[in-house]
Design an enzyme around this catalytic site. Sequence first.
Site, PDB file in Angstrom:
ATOM      1  N   ASP A 130       0.335  -0.926   0.094  1.00 62.07           N
ATOM      2  CA  ASP A 130      -0.170   0.006   0.166  1.00 62.07           C
ATOM      3  C   ASP A 130       0.224   1.221   0.260  1.00 62.07           C
ATOM      4  OD1 ASP A 130      -2.205  -1.994  -0.004  1.00 62.07           O
ATOM      5  OD2 ASP A 130      -1.846  -1.428   2.630  1.00 62.07           O
ATOM      6  N   VAL A 131       0.253   1.661  -0.842  1.00 62.38           N
ATOM      7  CA  VAL A 131       2.338   3.183  -1.247  1.00 62.38           C
ATOM      8  C   VAL A 131       0.575   4.744  -0.898  1.00 62.38           C
ATOM      9  CG1 VAL A 131       3.159   1.171  -2.353  1.00 62.38           C
ATOM     10  CG2 VAL A 131       1.796   3.153  -3.257  1.00 62.38           C
TER      11      VAL A 131
END
Length: 252
Positions: A130-131
């Site tokens: 998750d960025v």
Amino acid sequence: MLAPRIIPCLLVHNKGLVKTVKFKDPKYVGDPINAVKIFNEKESDELMVLDIDATVEHREPDYKMIENLATECRMPLCYGGGIRTVEQATKIFNLGVEKIALSSAAIENPKLLTDIAKEVGNQSVVVVIDVKKRMFGGYDVYTHNGTKKTKIDLEKFVIDLQSFGVGEIVINSIDNDGVMKGYDLNLIEKIKPLIDIPMTVLGGAGSLDDVSSLIEKFGIIGCSAGSLFVFKGKYKAVLINYPNKTDKEKIL
């Protein structure tokens, strides 16, 4: 031979199917089992189910729910949420799941990836990253539903994951989650050349044109989406959907 894949992603929260926007405000959209039945009928390529409560609540995966999903599912199923040991992963595979997805555990204990891969095979081990964009360029990696920022270097981490025995990487854009305005192509452009293993992109798809553009630009890639496959129309009426054979042929 690998081909592009179109993959619905279902988020489970409080045992119900939900959809978030930028990882916030989960909206109830139905029962996970009913959604699986519909995706069976529509012959989805794969299905990804992520329990967004398990890790945050520090609990084990909900094995009964996973068993129910796997029993119903007639396509390859990837499950993620709360997996922290080889024993948990093995138990989930024995329930009929084809792939398991790890996120925070992959960062906290990379050796776990290697151990699970030795047990079940590299192709069955997936890491979800998750960025979120930084204000002045680059990306930060987050865990725990986007609430904990790590100090991980994204590009180095992605390269290292291959050596740990991971068989697939899912890049999930927090900024684009539920916004339905297209994938973050710059992010994909940055990551895809670094790896030789399959990559799936999640976050932002608002139309089949977005999926088509992604495949056209990057070739063999996994195109995952949540909102696109649970909402219909500008008012986002809840309607489980998936491209039919003709539409898929146009996209692929």
